[in-house]
Every structure is written in C-alpha cells, then in structure tokens.
Design a protein around this motif. Structure first.
Motif, PDB file in Angstrom:
ATOM      1  N   VAL A  16       1.015  -0.815  -0.195  1.00 50.41           N
ATOM      2  CA  VAL A  16       0.203   0.356   0.216  1.00 50.41           C
ATOM      3  C   VAL A  16       0.595   1.527   0.018  1.00 50.41           C
ATOM      4  N   VAL A  17       0.873   2.514  -0.629  1.00 56.06           N
ATOM      5  CA  VAL A  17       1.676   3.709  -0.995  1.00 56.06           C
ATOM      6  C   VAL A  17       0.669   4.040  -0.816  1.00 56.06           C
ATOM      7  N   ARG A  18       1.089   5.326   0.613  1.00 56.20           N
ATOM      8  CA  ARG A  18       0.232   6.259   0.696  1.00 56.20           C
ATOM      9  C   ARG A  18       1.525   7.875   0.234  1.00 56.20           C
ATOM     10  N   LYS A  19       0.223   8.343   0.123  1.00 54.73           N
ATOM     11  CA  LYS A  19       0.513  10.506  -0.418  1.00 54.73           C
ATOM     12  C   LYS A  19       0.048  11.241   1.060  1.00 54.73           C
ATOM     13  N   SER A  21      -1.428  10.198 -12.133  1.00 52.38           N
ATOM     14  CA  SER A  21      -1.540   9.790 -10.324  1.00 52.38           C
ATOM     15  C   SER A  21      -1.018   8.736 -10.304  1.00 52.38           C
ATOM     16  N   TYR A  22      -1.051   7.464 -10.585  1.00 52.10           N
ATOM     17  CA  TYR A  22      -1.119   6.288 -10.298  1.00 52.10           C
ATOM     18  C   TYR A  22       0.516   6.240 -11.220  1.00 52.10           C
ATOM     19  N   GLN A  23       0.893   7.239 -12.175  1.00 54.44           N
ATOM     20  CA  GLN A  23       2.488   6.896 -12.083  1.00 54.44           C
ATOM     21  C   GLN A  23       3.133   7.276 -11.730  1.00 54.44           C
ATOM     22  N   GLU A  24       2.891   8.426 -10.715  1.00 57.60           N
ATOM     23  CA  GLU A  24       3.151   8.907  -9.311  1.00 57.60           C
ATOM     24  C   GLU A  24       3.657   8.245  -8.116  1.00 57.60           C
ATOM     25  N   PHE A  25       2.873   7.943  -8.001  1.00 57.12           N
ATOM     26  CA  PHE A  25       2.779   6.285  -6.547  1.00 57.12           C
ATOM     27  C   PHE A  25       3.582   5.472  -6.977  1.00 57.12           C
ATOM     28  N   THR A  26       4.157   4.677  -8.582  1.00 54.29           N
ATOM     29  CA  THR A  26       4.811   3.838  -8.556  1.00 54.29           C
ATOM     30  C   THR A  26       5.850   3.911  -8.770  1.00 54.29           C
ATOM     31  N   ASP A  27       6.203   6.256  -9.318  1.00 55.80           N
ATOM     32  CA  ASP A  27       7.431   6.041  -9.397  1.00 55.80           C
ATOM     33  C   ASP A  27       7.829   6.119  -7.894  1.00 55.80           C
ATOM     34  N   ALA A  28       6.966   6.943  -6.620  1.00 50.68           N
ATOM     35  CA  ALA A  28       7.040   7.011  -5.699  1.00 50.68           C
ATOM     36  C   ALA A  28       7.770   5.736  -4.938  1.00 50.68           C
ATOM     37  N   PHE A  29       7.323   4.475  -5.135  1.00 52.82           N
ATOM     38  CA  PHE A  29       7.520   3.017  -4.944  1.00 52.82           C
ATOM     39  C   PHE A  29       8.974   2.357  -5.305  1.00 52.82           C
ATOM     40  N   VAL A  30       9.018   2.527  -6.310  1.00 54.53           N
ATOM     41  CA  VAL A  30      10.449   2.213  -7.475  1.00 54.53           C
ATOM     42  C   VAL A  30      11.596   3.181  -6.487  1.00 54.53           C
ATOM     43  N   ASN A  31      11.408   4.129  -6.607  1.00 53.80           N
ATOM     44  CA  ASN A  31      13.299   4.802  -5.663  1.00 53.80           C
ATOM     45  C   ASN A  31      12.899   5.198  -4.790  1.00 53.80           C
ATOM     46  N   TYR A  32      11.861   4.601  -4.232  1.00 51.94           N
ATOM     47  CA  TYR A  32      11.701   3.865  -2.216  1.00 51.94           C
ATOM     48  C   TYR A  32      12.717   2.820  -2.391  1.00 51.94           C
ATOM     49  N   GLN A  33      12.533   1.570  -3.143  1.00 54.25           N
ATOM     50  CA  GLN A  33      12.940   0.390  -3.442  1.00 54.25           C
ATOM     51  C   GLN A  33      14.727   0.529  -3.267  1.00 54.25           C
ATOM     52  N   ASN A  51       9.226  -0.620 -15.309  1.00 54.02           N
ATOM     53  CA  ASN A  51       7.867  -0.132 -15.836  1.00 54.02           C
ATOM     54  C   ASN A  51       7.339  -0.514 -15.457  1.00 54.02           C
ATOM     55  N   ASN A  52       7.731  -2.144 -16.581  1.00 54.62           N
ATOM     56  CA  ASN A  52       6.594  -2.846 -17.296  1.00 54.62           C
ATOM     57  C   ASN A  52       5.679  -4.161 -15.712  1.00 54.62           C
ATOM     58  N   LEU A  53       6.591  -3.422 -14.257  1.00 54.45           N
ATOM     59  CA  LEU A  53       5.563  -4.227 -13.564  1.00 54.45           C
ATOM     60  C   LEU A  53       4.775  -4.274 -13.198  1.00 54.45           C
ATOM     61  N   PHE A  54       4.326  -2.510 -13.240  1.00 61.96           N
ATOM     62  CA  PHE A  54       2.607  -2.840 -12.848  1.00 61.96           C
ATOM     63  C   PHE A  54       1.895  -2.041 -14.118  1.00 61.96           C
ATOM     64  N   GLU A  83      -4.293  10.258  -0.258  1.00 62.07           N
ATOM     65  CA  GLU A  83      -4.347   8.948  -1.631  1.00 62.07           C
ATOM     66  C   GLU A  83      -3.948   8.244  -1.080  1.00 62.07           C
ATOM     67  N   ARG A  84      -4.454   6.900  -1.549  1.00 61.27           N
ATOM     68  CA  ARG A  84      -3.821   5.447  -1.615  1.00 61.27           C
ATOM     69  C   ARG A  84      -4.094   4.342  -2.180  1.00 61.27           C
ATOM     70  N   ILE A  85      -3.159   4.209  -3.098  1.00 63.89           N
ATOM     71  CA  ILE A  85      -3.154   3.151  -4.295  1.00 63.89           C
ATOM     72  C   ILE A  85      -2.616   1.189  -3.560  1.00 63.89           C
ATOM     73  N   LYS A  86      -3.153   0.574  -4.523  1.00 66.08           N
ATOM     74  CA  LYS A  86      -2.390  -0.443  -3.376  1.00 66.08           C
ATOM     75  C   LYS A  86      -1.865  -1.375  -4.550  1.00 66.08           C
ATOM     76  N   LEU A  87      -0.877  -2.206  -4.135  1.00 65.46           N
ATOM     77  CA  LEU A  87      -0.228  -2.566  -5.574  1.00 65.46           C
ATOM     78  C   LEU A  87      -0.303  -3.915  -5.190  1.00 65.46           C
ATOM     79  N   PHE A  88      -0.003  -5.336  -5.961  1.00 67.98           N
ATOM     80  CA  PHE A  88      -0.256  -6.733  -6.221  1.00 67.98           C
ATOM     81  C   PHE A  88       0.983  -7.368  -6.378  1.00 67.98           C
TER      82      PHE A  88
END
Length: 242
Positions: free
Chosen positions: A65-68, A130-142, A116-119, A80-85
């Motif tokens: 779960v990625v939260r902003k 907006s979804y891309q913003e969340f996934t970019d933040a997750f990748v940067n965190y990793q 970029n193809n993981l999501f 906002e938040r999104i779920k990545l499975f």
C-alpha cells in the motif's frame, strides 16, 4: 590408443543439436546470519544461436500500500493511497546490450521485464498520471534500499557464445524464493529460456527471531515490550546504585 578413444568418446557425447541457450548460477542458496553484509551471484552460460541475452532476478512477491502525505494545517496526514499486488521485493536486470535500445517493448511488457513494466495500471488519462506518480515513488523507495537497481546493467560476451554477469545482493535482502530468468531473444521471439530458483534464508539466531516475529507477531510484540520495560528498570537500578 587411449588418447584416440577419449577424443572419440567426447565427439559421441556432444549433442548434434545443442539447446539455443544454456545457463547456470554460481550459487542456488544464499544464507544470512548476523555477519551477513551482502553477496554476489554469478549468472553464466552460452548461447548457441544468435540473439540478445537478458537476465532478470525477481525476489519474493508482496502486496504493498503506497500512501501520499499532504500537509493540512501544518500537520502531515495520509491522503490518497493505491494498492500494488504481487510486486517483487527485489528486482535486478542485466542484458547483453543497453536495455533501452532493445526492440522488444511489447514482449517486455507482457513478461514484466523492466521496472516500468512491473505495474499494470487500471486507469487512463489523469488517473494514469497519478498512478504513475505512486509507482515512481515506490521504485525510488526500493532503489534507496538497494533492492531495485538504479538502471539495467550490461555485460559482454566472451567470444561469440559465452557470457557471464554478476548480480549484487545487499545486506537487507528479504528472505524467500527468488527466480533467475535468462532469455535469448531474436526478432521479437524467445528462442531460448531458463528459469532457475534461488533460495534466500536466515540462519542462526536471526532465523529464530525472524520466524518468531512473522509467525507470532502478537507474542513477538509483547516480548519486545516486556524486554524494553525490563531493560529500563535494570538501567534505573544501576543508576540508583551508582
């Protein structure tokens, strides 16, 4: 006579039609104890047909779960938040030529090759941005945790067929089952592939604590609180005597 017989035996054992791709790992199991500070894994093999080689290492998959956060009235709160499975907790990729120059974009998207193809975005338009913003933040965190490589690395062939590449594992890699995927690609077609398993596990006291924390989280939390209280009480007694 002995030398002649040996050469004939080798010729007879060589397959008439070798597989397009043969690959192996330097190690199929990584163990971590209290002194573990990372390790390196070698992937090596040979291609018996022309083509590009891509090596992908995927760690155990998890749901996130990625939260902003937003600042409201001087206080940072979750917005906002999104779920990545089923996202790999570790991901590394290396290839025989620069990844961005490879003409296999549709294939990479289908096989989830490339960060970029993981999501798989279920949105379009502004929601997609907006979804891309969340996934970019997750990748940067990793990437900050060194669990995702900053960018795909490249390797070169030794001669026309042999190749070797190295994957760096940091000291904080999560335990679990990993896969090493090796592809031989040619004209937008997979002409050879290998999928090799890698086991990452904790050993010793680290393994006991990790298993206890994950299998009995309530008891683990209770023990941690009691230990902290005891440590505080004991430190207080020492200061009183001093």
């Amino acid at each position: 006579m002995i030398r002649t017989a040996f050469v004939i035996l080798l010729v007879m054992m060589t397959p008439a039609h070798a597989a397009p791709l043969i690959a192996d790992l330097s190690n199929y199991q990584i163990t971590m104890d209290s002194s573990f500070n990372g390790t390196r894994l070698f992937v090596f093999g040979t291609r018996n047909d022309a083509g590009d080689v891509v090596v992908v290492i995927r760690g155990p998959t998890k749901n996130y779960v990625v939260r902003k956060k937003r600042q409201i009235g001087g206080i940072w709160v979750n917005a906002e938040r999104i779920k990545l499975f089923r996202i790999p907790d570790f991901y590394a990729i290396t290839s025989s030529k620069p990844f961005a120059e490879m003409p296999y974009h549709n294939m990479f998207r289908q096989l989830a090759i490339g960060q970029n193809n993981l999501f798989k975005s279920p949105f379009e338009g502004k929601a997609q941005a907006s979804y891309q913003e969340f996934t970019d933040a997750f990748v940067n965190y990793q990437r900050q945790r060194q669990l995702y490589s900053s960018q795909p690395s490249t390797f070169t062939f030794m001669g026309e067929t042999l190749f070797k590449t190295v994957i760096e594992f940091p000291d904080n890699i999560p335990p679990g089952m990993y896969n090493a995927e090796i592809y031989l690609l040619q004209d937008s077609t997979i002409i050879g592939t290998h999928v090799l398993p890698i086991t990452v596990s904790k050993v010793g006291i680290d393994a006991f604590i990790y298993d206890f924390a994950h299998r009995q989280p309530f008891l683990y939390g209770l023990v941690a609180i009691l230990f902290a209280l005891f440590a505080g009480w004991f430190a207080g007694r020492l200061f009183e005597k001093a």
